[in-house]
Enzyme design. Structure first.
Site, short mmCIF file in Angstrom:
data_model
loop_
_atom_site.label_atom_id
_atom_site.label_comp_id
_atom_site.label_asym_id
_atom_site.label_seq_id
_atom_site.Cartn_x
_atom_site.Cartn_y
_atom_site.Cartn_z
N ASP A 479 0.78 7.08 -2.80
CA ASP A 479 -0.63 6.87 -3.03
C ASP A 479 -1.23 7.71 -4.50
O ASP A 479 -0.49 8.53 -4.65
CB ASP A 479 -1.60 6.81 -1.96
CG ASP A 479 -2.73 6.12 -1.88
OD1 ASP A 479 -3.28 5.57 -2.94
OD2 ASP A 479 -3.31 6.14 -0.94
N ASP A 549 -7.54 -2.32 -1.20
CA ASP A 549 -8.16 -1.56 -0.04
C ASP A 549 -9.01 -2.66 0.72
O ASP A 549 -9.54 -2.43 1.83
CB ASP A 549 -9.04 -0.44 -0.46
CG ASP A 549 -8.17 0.67 -0.48
OD1 ASP A 549 -7.18 0.81 -0.03
OD2 ASP A 549 -8.68 1.89 -1.04
C1 GLA Z 1 -6.43 5.09 -0.33
C2 GLA Z 1 -5.34 3.95 0.01
C3 GLA Z 1 -5.65 3.70 1.56
C4 GLA Z 1 -5.51 4.83 2.34
C5 GLA Z 1 -6.44 5.93 1.88
C6 GLA Z 1 -5.75 7.38 2.41
O1 GLA Z 1 -7.59 4.63 -0.15
O2 GLA Z 1 -5.84 2.84 -0.79
O3 GLA Z 1 -4.78 2.60 1.95
O4 GLA Z 1 -4.09 5.24 2.08
O5 GLA Z 1 -6.11 6.19 0.65
O6 GLA Z 1 -6.52 8.31 2.19
#
Ligand code: GLA
Length: 738
Positions: A479, A549
């Site tokens: 990420d 997301d």
């Molecule tokens: C980001 C990612 C999510 C999740 C969060 C965790 O927003 O896109 O899928 O992994 O971080 O903090």
């Protein structure tokens, strides 16, 4: 496929069955562009395609001549200030302050295959007969520099790949201020520019505008390719549809700041160019050094936008993505993030995993919150040591328990970042990108580690490789959750601060390369607050990416449609989450959520134990269905089905390469009273084959058969299927078998 150099006319013709690209050496030794488009027959000279003549206010190159002005000349890699006043592809500041350059043809090389790009992701060949390459070497003696323009044409695809490389041979160091990857001058501007723009949770929405005199552009200066604009641009004729007409795609294989622009000049020439954003870039070139730009993958299609997308899909799925997972069906994954966020312990995780395993999930992914003091997003980033309070047996122990259940185990990391509340930051406060004596802005309470620095990369590498070596981990979600601010580095690698953003990306690529090389069986998925770094650069290392997301099925119709213009379904992470949807608060039927999410690398993002028994049964059926059809979905030929009711319906289709099977889905967003009798016309089938049409979840056993021609030209009557569905957000899916 061929690349021919006509000695007499001094012209290069790159062509295959579908596309031609013609370059000529101009009277001043620079390179001119003669043609780019649908294949034309080769001939000894195309010099008549270059026109010139006297125009008021124009400046001319040669004394006594009023014919040759660069302002009137379509060029390969234009420079500013020597009769051309448009935006240039390059800018070099010299010791005496001049920015004038004059790169003239010196010689060229032709060879089979395609070279690797130093330190940068790139499309490749597996056999050197798949493509041919041309390197044209230009020189500027006054600058003591050479410029290499590289071209690769693929044999069986209308693909031309371009990049540029600068070499400093003699004299004083220079500052590269602008080094675009490519520039194309189109002879008219009767085009629409299609871009894929948006924001967090609504990435890559398709936007279309008509070209006009002046500059139209998209860009990122955020340190990542960004959720706001994807590094991808299409120029299409106004009447080009999904299925018919001309389209040119330009896709930058890069994950950082970029600029993609089209400038329409006073005579209606449209200059498209793409590369690293010049406003956040400077690169010092000392004698003996080189600078390589990222590459741009250009696809020409006269089969509309679907035709163009299908070429990108094939190329990126098979000649950009690499490694063990490239051709493998993607495992059905279950991720705990939306179910637990930071609030979990081993028991809770095992329960969620078990719930998924019982229904058929293949891979469990533990998301954020397993390390350091990471109980919320204020602390812990940087401390890649397991939190034993939550996971007493560590990652190794947890992975063992999950794999024993019969599922693979995957883990979330965000290695490029640090919270101030972390041991890492307390130990190395200077490791973040920050400007001395100024405050550092935060974003999600975190700061960007300076990946331009060797010692920072070493720390991250050591941490991740040690975790991966100790536990049975099959998957990593990498990420990256903030953009760069106060971008300045204390690292000695940066000879000038304008180098930092690009060196960061080079550092990131180097780190990724080391890890994917050391752990070739691990499936990497890239993520950046969802889809904020969803680009071909990342795809080279991580064959799948978290698309957004936002998992709301209706929003995903826009996001996944937009993403599909350039990126294959095999790389698009698409999960079913709970309702009401976390981002949208919208309630959509489980069945609709499935029919959207199955067009990608499929998974779940919820605690499946919370579902009713009937829903659990439904999930089982979904998983079985995906297991049976994922090859078709992830490797099939994808069509966005166009029809006159765009506001009401969205429809997608995947056809196997041999046209023996297909999957079609149609989504009705809002219901309507007193429905009409609309028909959905399919694509890509064999006209004379008879296809059995089997509706997903249909209670009826019997399937009907229709010819491919009928399905494509008369279509499927939608009222029969949607008439019985009540309410908004409904979907219907058919599996077709010849
Ligand atoms: C980001 C990612 C999510 C999740 C969060 C965790 O927003 O896109 O899928 O992994 O971080 O903090």
């Amino acid at each position: 496929m061929a690349i021919i150099f006509h000695e007499e006319s001094r012209e290069f013709h790159l062509f295959n069955d579908e596309v031609s690209y013609i370059i000529g050496i101009l009277p001043n030794g620079q390179l001119g562009q003669l043609y780019y488009g649908r294949r034309i027959q080769d001939r000894d000279s195309f010099s008549h395609l270059r026109e010139g003549g006297k125009r008021s206010l124009a400046a001319y190159v040669f004394e006594g001549d009023t014919d040759f002005s660069l302002a009137h000349t379509r060029q390969e890699y234009p420079s500013y200030g020597t009769t051309d006043f448009r935006y240039p592809a390059l800018g070099i500041e010299q010791e005496n302050g001049s920015r004038i350059s004059n790169f003239q043809y010196s010689h060229h090389f032709l060879f089979n295959g395609k070279k690797k790009l130093e330190g940068l992701p790139a499309v490749y060949v597996e056999d050197e007969h798949e493509a041919q390459s041309l390197e044209i070497i230009l020189g500027d003696a006054e600058l003591g520099m050479r410029l290499v323009l590289s071209y690769t044409i693929y044999e069986n695809m209308p693909v031309i790949v371009r990049s540029a490389k600068y070499l400093k041979d003699t004299g004083k160091p220079v500052l590269l201020e602008r080094a675009m990857s490519m520039s194309v001058d189109f002879s008219d501007y009767d085009y629409e520019m299609v871009q894929f723009s948006g924001a967090w949770a609504r990435e890559r929405h398709k936007r279309v505008r008509r070209l006009e005199q002046g500059v139209q552009s998209i860009h990122s200066m955020r340190g990542a390719s960004s959720a706001e604009h994807n590094p991808f641009l299409i120029l299409k004729r106004p009447d080009t549809t999904e299925d018919l007409g001309e389209a040119y795609g330009f896709s930058l294989v890069y994950s950082g700041n970029f600029l993609a622009q089209v400038e329409v000049d006073t005579h209606g020439v449209a200059r498209a160019m793409m590369g690293i954003h010049p406003d956040t870039f400077e690169w010092k070139l000392e004698v003996g050094e080189t600078f390589q730009t990222p590459e741009v993958v250009m696809v020409y299609s006269y089969d509309g936008l679907n035709g163009m997308s299908q070429v990108y899909h094939k190329l990126y799925r098979t000649r950009l993505a690499r490694g063990y997972w490239r051709d493998k069906a993607r495992p059905i994954l279950l991720n705990n993030w939306e179910a637990t966020e930071f609030d979990f312990d081993e028991n809770k995780i095992l329960q969620i995993a078990e719930g998924g395993q019982k229904l058929g999930c293949e891979l469990f992914v533990l998301d954020d919150g397993w390390f350091g003091a990471r109980n919320n997003d204020h602390a812990g980033l940087g401390d890649w040591y397991v939190n034993r309070e939550k996971l007493p047996d560590g990652i190794t122990g947890l992975a063992k328990k999950i794999t024993k259940m019969g599922m693979q185990f995957g883990l979330w990391i965000e290695p490029e970042m640090v919270n101030k509340d972390s041991d890492l930051y307390r130990m190395h406060p200077d490791w973040i990108l920050h400007t001395p004596n100024r405050s550092s802005s935060h974003s999600r309470n975190q700061y960007t580690l300076d990946l331009t620095r060797y010692e920072v990369r070493e720390y991250i590498y050591e941490r991740i490789s040690s975790i991966l070596s100790q536990a049975d981990i099959s998957y990593i979600k990498w990420d990256m959750n903030r953009y760069m601010t106060e971008c300045y580095s204390l690292g000695k690698e940066n000879r000038c601060q304008g180098e930092v953003t690009h060196r960061y990306i080079l550092g990131l690529y180097e780190l990724y390369e080391r890890l994917v090389t050391q752990f070739p069986d691990v499936l990497f998925e890239s993520c950046a607050s969802g889809g904020a770094r969803f680009d071909p650069g990342m795809l080279y290392f991580a064959p799948q990416a978290w698309t957004s997301d936002d998992t709301d099925a209706v929003e995903r119709l826009k996001i996944q449609s937009g993403t599909s213009y350039c990126y294959p379904l095999s790389c698009m992470g698409a999960h079913i989450s709970a309702v009401p949807n976390q981002q949208m608060g919208r309630m959509t039927p489980l069945d609709t959520r499935f029919q959207v999410a199955c067009y990608g690398a499929f998974g779940y993002e919820l605690d499946l134990n919370q579902l009713s028994d009937a829903e659990k049964e439904a999930v089982k059926t979904q998983i079985e269905f995906v297991k049976g059809h994922r090859e078709l979905i992830q490797k099939g030929i994808f069509y966005r089905l166009e029809h006159p009711y765009q506001d009401k319906y969205v429809a997608w289709m995947c056809v196997s390469e041999d046209k023996k099977e297909a999957l079609v889905s149609c989504y009705r967003i809002l219901n309507e009273a007193n429905q009409g009798f609309e028909r959905l016309k399919l694509r890509g089938l064999e006209e004379n084959s008879s296809y059995q049409l089997c509706e997903w979840l249909s209670a009826e056993d019997k399937t009907d058969s229709y010819s491919g021609a009928e399905l494509m030209y008369a279509g499927i009557g939608l009222s029969k299927y949607f008439g019985k569905k009540v309410g908004d957000f409904q979907a219907a899916t058919w599996y077709l078998k010849a």
